[in-house]
Design an enzyme around this catalytic site. Sequence first.
Site, PDB file in Angstrom:
ATOM      1  N   LYS A 224     -12.150  11.637  30.908  1.00  0.00           N
ATOM      2  CA  LYS A 224     -11.150  12.594  30.403  1.00  0.00           C
ATOM      3  C   LYS A 224     -11.469  13.100  29.002  1.00  0.00           C
ATOM      4  O   LYS A 224     -12.261  12.506  28.267  1.00  0.00           O
ATOM      5  CB  LYS A 224      -9.754  11.963  30.473  1.00  0.00           C
ATOM      6  CG  LYS A 224      -9.242  11.929  31.913  1.00  0.00           C
ATOM      7  CD  LYS A 224      -7.821  11.470  32.028  1.00  0.00           C
ATOM      8  CE  LYS A 224      -7.405  11.548  33.520  1.00  0.00           C
ATOM      9  NZ  LYS A 224      -6.104  10.927  33.763  1.00  0.00           N
ATOM     10  N   ARG A 258      -8.453   3.784  37.758  1.00  0.00           N
ATOM     11  CA  ARG A 258      -8.830   4.926  38.598  1.00  0.00           C
ATOM     12  C   ARG A 258     -10.067   5.551  37.963  1.00  0.00           C
ATOM     13  O   ARG A 258      -9.979   6.078  36.853  1.00  0.00           O
ATOM     14  CB  ARG A 258      -7.654   5.906  38.646  1.00  0.00           C
ATOM     15  CG  ARG A 258      -7.870   7.119  39.534  1.00  0.00           C
ATOM     16  CD  ARG A 258      -6.648   8.043  39.484  1.00  0.00           C
ATOM     17  NE  ARG A 258      -6.842   9.213  40.321  1.00  0.00           N
ATOM     18  CZ  ARG A 258      -7.510  10.304  39.933  1.00  0.00           C
ATOM     19  NH1 ARG A 258      -8.031  10.380  38.734  1.00  0.00           N
ATOM     20  NH2 ARG A 258      -7.638  11.331  40.767  1.00  0.00           N
TER      21      ARG A 258
HETATM   22  N1  HH2 Z   1      -5.667  11.727  36.684  1.00  0.00           N
HETATM   23  C1  HH2 Z   1      -6.104  12.788  37.404  1.00  0.00           C
HETATM   24  C2  HH2 Z   1      -5.623  12.984  38.713  1.00  0.00           C
HETATM   25  N2  HH2 Z   1      -4.776  12.114  39.277  1.00  0.00           N
HETATM   26  N3  HH2 Z   1      -3.514  10.121  39.173  1.00  0.00           N
HETATM   27  C3  HH2 Z   1      -3.092   9.050  38.487  1.00  0.00           C
HETATM   28  N4  HH2 Z   1      -2.259   8.158  39.046  1.00  0.00           N
HETATM   29  N5  HH2 Z   1      -3.501   8.813  37.189  1.00  0.00           N
HETATM   30  C4  HH2 Z   1      -4.344   9.664  36.540  1.00  0.00           C
HETATM   31  O1  HH2 Z   1      -4.667   9.416  35.360  1.00  0.00           O
HETATM   32  C5  HH2 Z   1      -4.805  10.827  37.247  1.00  0.00           C
HETATM   33  C6  HH2 Z   1      -4.358  11.027  38.590  1.00  0.00           C
HETATM   34  C7  HH2 Z   1      -7.072  13.752  36.804  1.00  0.00           C
HETATM   35  O2  HH2 Z   1      -8.399  13.334  37.049  1.00  0.00           O
HETATM   36  P1  HH2 Z   1      -9.354  13.909  38.221  1.00  0.00           P
HETATM   37  O3  HH2 Z   1      -8.818  13.587  39.570  1.00  0.00           O
HETATM   38  O4  HH2 Z   1     -10.721  13.432  37.964  1.00  0.00           O
HETATM   39  O5  HH2 Z   1      -9.377  15.455  37.969  1.00  0.00           O
HETATM   40  P2  HH2 Z   1      -8.703  16.672  38.712  1.00  0.00           P
HETATM   41  O6  HH2 Z   1      -7.237  16.520  38.617  1.00  0.00           O
HETATM   42  O7  HH2 Z   1      -9.213  17.871  37.943  1.00  0.00           O
HETATM   43  O8  HH2 Z   1      -9.150  16.671  40.136  1.00  0.00           O
END
Ligand code: HH2
Length: 276
Positions: A224, A258
């Site tokens: 992040k 995660r």
């Molecule tokens: N962060 C993201 C998405 N979902 N869910 C939970 N529970 N906690 C988090 O910190 C979280 C989440 C964002 O990360 P990522 O899936 O890599 O990116 P994107 O939303 O752009 O797909």
Amino acid sequence: MQEEGMLQCGRFRLSLQRPLIMGIVNVTPDSFSDGGRYADPARALAHARQLVAEGADLLDIGGESTRPGAATVSETEELERVMPLLAALRDDGVPLSVDTVKPGVMRAALAAGVDLINDVNALQAEGAVEALADSGAAVCLMHKQGDPATMQQAPRYASVVDEVEHFLLQRAVVLRAAGVASARIVLDPGIGFGKTVEHNLELLKATGRLASQGYPLLIGVSRKSLLGALTGRPVEERIHASVAMALLAVARGARIVRVHDVAATRDALKMWEALQ
Ligand code: HH2
């Protein structure tokens, strides 16, 4: 409150005696971290299986990016991205999570046997609590301020830790009242969701406090922008910082991390476990 060290997660009862790794599978063209590398379903499936081979304890499948500024997708499109993957992975022996805010997607995923609903909106959409309550799935309730489109514009809190903690515990109360056992509930402060670098750091420093409220704590900090702000590195060079932060979160009481980089995180957590 909770049967010590156990998460009731759909078809699985997961021991939390050792920390669990949730591997991220984004079937999206626009996720911040992998820029659409796995938008193609066959590639997403291969990637998901690779993460299991590397030691993922759960897979979190997402069909809509929640990165700051992301556009929303229709329910139909999200279902088309997520459902084939759920079906293909269903018998791989690993708990499956779906990362969605839409009750329609939750219902379809639950009908297909998903084990955990990961909702960055903490089941606040109409019908979301009911969809979850009628199932045996676990849920991750995450805090965010605002919506992905605008949430990073001007995040504001009087006390970020107090407010996030209060919100999460209130949402847990709502779920308990709807009949969801505490052993099915996971809390997550939502690193990067309507938070400045300082807010994120305050929350990470408060991991121990947030982890001692009777529910397992999940931390998602992998790749992040917080890590970019601290190291000056672009997203593809944040693996070391991601692993370090996951390890620190676990050392302070988080029970689920995660992450995108499962193999590296698994090795780091093995070192931590060896010293327990
Ligand atoms: N962060 C993201 C998405 N979902 N869910 C939970 N529970 N906690 C988090 O910190 C979280 C989440 C964002 O990360 P990522 O899936 O890599 O990116 P994107 O939303 O752009 O797909």
